[in-house]
Motif scaffolding. Structure first.
Motif, PDB file in Angstrom:
ATOM      1  N   SER A  16      42.009  58.367  66.490  1.00 24.84           N
ATOM      2  CA  SER A  16      42.089  57.068  65.894  1.00 24.84           C
ATOM      3  C   SER A  16      40.953  56.964  64.899  1.00 24.84           C
ATOM      4  N   LEU A  17      39.326  56.829  65.210  1.00 26.41           N
ATOM      5  CA  LEU A  17      38.042  56.469  63.876  1.00 26.41           C
ATOM      6  C   LEU A  17      38.891  56.868  62.811  1.00 26.41           C
ATOM      7  N   PHE A  18      39.020  58.721  63.164  1.00 26.38           N
ATOM      8  CA  PHE A  18      39.160  59.324  61.811  1.00 26.38           C
ATOM      9  C   PHE A  18      39.747  58.757  60.968  1.00 26.38           C
ATOM     10  N   LYS A  19      42.068  58.428  61.730  1.00 24.67           N
ATOM     11  CA  LYS A  19      42.778  57.738  60.970  1.00 24.67           C
ATOM     12  C   LYS A  19      42.088  56.529  60.553  1.00 24.67           C
ATOM     13  N   THR A  20      40.985  55.716  60.826  1.00 25.54           N
ATOM     14  CA  THR A  20      41.605  54.198  59.737  1.00 25.54           C
ATOM     15  C   THR A  20      39.708  54.581  59.203  1.00 25.54           C
ATOM     16  N   VAL A  21      38.941  55.719  59.216  1.00 22.32           N
ATOM     17  CA  VAL A  21      38.385  56.284  58.114  1.00 22.32           C
ATOM     18  C   VAL A  21      39.072  56.440  56.943  1.00 22.32           C
ATOM     19  N   LEU A  22      39.958  57.635  56.907  1.00 22.83           N
ATOM     20  CA  LEU A  22      40.913  57.881  55.958  1.00 22.83           C
ATOM     21  C   LEU A  22      41.913  56.836  55.217  1.00 22.83           C
ATOM     22  N   ALA A  23      42.236  55.898  55.870  1.00 18.96           N
ATOM     23  CA  ALA A  23      43.046  54.395  55.368  1.00 18.96           C
ATOM     24  C   ALA A  23      42.310  54.056  54.660  1.00 18.96           C
ATOM     25  N   GLN A  24      40.543  54.033  54.558  1.00 21.33           N
ATOM     26  CA  GLN A  24      39.755  53.142  53.416  1.00 21.33           C
ATOM     27  C   GLN A  24      39.768  53.595  51.970  1.00 21.33           C
ATOM     28  N   ASN A  25      40.577  55.107  52.214  1.00 19.95           N
ATOM     29  CA  ASN A  25      40.694  55.587  51.055  1.00 19.95           C
ATOM     30  C   ASN A  25      41.570  55.203  50.228  1.00 19.95           C
ATOM     31  N   ILE A  26      42.761  54.350  50.529  1.00 15.54           N
ATOM     32  CA  ILE A  26      44.459  53.941  50.081  1.00 15.54           C
ATOM     33  C   ILE A  26      43.566  52.465  49.343  1.00 15.54           C
ATOM     34  N   VAL A  27      43.980  52.330  48.288  1.00 13.48           N
ATOM     35  CA  VAL A  27      43.853  50.969  47.519  1.00 13.48           C
ATOM     36  C   VAL A  27      44.171  50.795  46.323  1.00 13.48           C
ATOM     37  N   ILE A  28      44.472  49.848  46.261  1.00 11.35           N
ATOM     38  CA  ILE A  28      45.568  48.675  44.722  1.00 11.35           C
ATOM     39  C   ILE A  28      44.818  48.548  43.645  1.00 11.35           C
ATOM     40  N   ASN A  29      45.283  50.072  43.466  1.00 18.21           N
ATOM     41  CA  ASN A  29      44.509  50.165  41.932  1.00 18.21           C
ATOM     42  C   ASN A  29      44.630  49.670  40.970  1.00 18.21           C
ATOM     43  N   GLU A  30      46.206  49.218  40.777  1.00 13.27           N
ATOM     44  CA  GLU A  30      46.223  48.470  40.014  1.00 13.27           C
ATOM     45  C   GLU A  30      47.485  47.385  39.944  1.00 13.27           C
ATOM     46  N   PHE A  31      47.808  46.151  39.009  1.00 10.26           N
ATOM     47  CA  PHE A  31      49.205  45.675  39.375  1.00 10.26           C
ATOM     48  C   PHE A  31      49.333  45.032  38.092  1.00 10.26           C
ATOM     49  N   VAL A  32      50.997  44.687  38.039  1.00  9.70           N
ATOM     50  CA  VAL A  32      51.442  43.818  36.333  1.00  9.70           C
ATOM     51  C   VAL A  32      51.888  43.157  37.176  1.00  9.70           C
ATOM     52  N   SER A  33      51.725  41.378  36.807  1.00  9.73           N
ATOM     53  CA  SER A  33      52.610  40.204  37.364  1.00  9.73           C
ATOM     54  C   SER A  33      53.071  39.621  36.364  1.00  9.73           C
ATOM     55  N   SER A  34      53.316  40.038  35.590  1.00 15.82           N
ATOM     56  CA  SER A  34      54.380  39.899  34.082  1.00 15.82           C
ATOM     57  C   SER A  34      55.442  40.890  33.191  1.00 15.82           C
ATOM     58  N   ASN A  35      55.785  41.398  34.073  1.00 14.91           N
ATOM     59  CA  ASN A  35      56.448  42.946  33.543  1.00 14.91           C
ATOM     60  C   ASN A  35      57.114  42.151  32.621  1.00 14.91           C
ATOM     61  N   LYS A  36      56.993  42.760  30.685  1.00 13.95           N
ATOM     62  CA  LYS A  36      58.167  42.352  30.541  1.00 13.95           C
ATOM     63  C   LYS A  36      58.996  43.814  29.413  1.00 13.95           C
ATOM     64  N   SER A  37      57.590  45.040  29.792  1.00 12.08           N
ATOM     65  CA  SER A  37      58.354  45.981  28.725  1.00 12.08           C
ATOM     66  C   SER A  37      57.367  46.953  29.271  1.00 12.08           C
ATOM     67  N   THR A  38      56.938  46.923  30.023  1.00 12.67           N
ATOM     68  CA  THR A  38      55.779  48.241  30.591  1.00 12.67           C
ATOM     69  C   THR A  38      56.804  49.421  31.209  1.00 12.67           C
ATOM     70  N   LEU A  39      57.494  49.284  32.506  1.00 11.78           N
ATOM     71  CA  LEU A  39      58.031  49.733  32.950  1.00 11.78           C
ATOM     72  C   LEU A  39      59.033  49.028  33.696  1.00 11.78           C
ATOM     73  N   LEU A  40      60.225  50.192  33.494  1.00 12.54           N
ATOM     74  CA  LEU A  40      61.584  49.624  33.995  1.00 12.54           C
ATOM     75  C   LEU A  40      62.088  50.179  35.210  1.00 12.54           C
ATOM     76  N   ASP A  41      62.780  49.557  36.351  1.00 13.37           N
ATOM     77  CA  ASP A  41      63.378  50.485  37.939  1.00 13.37           C
ATOM     78  C   ASP A  41      64.985  50.496  37.370  1.00 13.37           C
ATOM     79  N   SER A  42      65.047  51.468  38.415  1.00  9.81           N
ATOM     80  CA  SER A  42      66.483  51.996  37.947  1.00  9.81           C
ATOM     81  C   SER A  42      67.531  51.182  38.290  1.00  9.81           C
TER      82      SER A  42
END
Length: 175
Positions: A16-42
């Protein structure tokens, strides 16, 4: 002498401790809050999006990790079973469509272009990454420079699923 039952308990605690340590490596790396032309969904729509990055050396199963824009409801949108490789990126549309098709993920909330916090929690409901509220100009992103770091800045050119480049200056740090 340690009995077998106690040995199992010790092994479970260590894992459990090992899984918690691994989880700390996952981060919010980037986001867009007003997308008008950068990435189109399906659906041929330009929705806001959030990029998750694995800054670690081990793959992580994101099953039951969550994203939220509400500190009172940290498990607002839970991930399906997805393995994120070391150095890997995952982009999730913040569209309000609530889709968990692993080909294209959509949260059940949108991001305010005026700025709001975004929270990433692990499968034990611990906050492992958060970003502060910041108003971002249309078709710009807010991302880590370098990838996975705590230094975030407005990026002139959003870079979903790739290395973050060309920041305008450091505005905020996340956990």
């Amino acid at each position: 002498m340690i009995c077998i039952k106690n040995l199992y308990i010790i092994i479970i605690l260590i894992l459990s401790l090992f899984k918690t340590v691994l989880a700390q490596n996952i981060v919010i790396n980037e986001f867009v809050s007003s997308n008008k032309s950068t990435l189109l969904d399906s659906d041929n729509e330009f929705n806001d999006w959030i990029e998750i990055y694995n800054n670690g050396t081990q793959q992580v199963n994101l099953l039951n990790y969550s994203l939220s824009d509400d500190s009172a409801n940290l498990s607002k949108w839970a991930f399906p079973e997805i393995i994120l490789s070391p150095g890997g990126y995952l982009t999730i549309f913040a569209s309000g469509k609530d889709r968990k098709d692993t080909a294209e993920l959509h949260t059940n909330f949108k991001i305010s272009k005026l700025g709001e916090s975004i929270f990433l929690t692990n499968n034990m409901s611990n906050i492992i990454s958060t970003v502060c509220p910041i108003a971002i100009p249309t078709d710009k992103s807010f991302g880590c420079i370098p990838n996975g770091s705590t230094n975030m800045t407005i990026l002139n050119t959003p870079t979903p699923n790739s290395n973050n480049l060309n920041g305008d200056g450091i505005y905020c740090s996340h956990q």
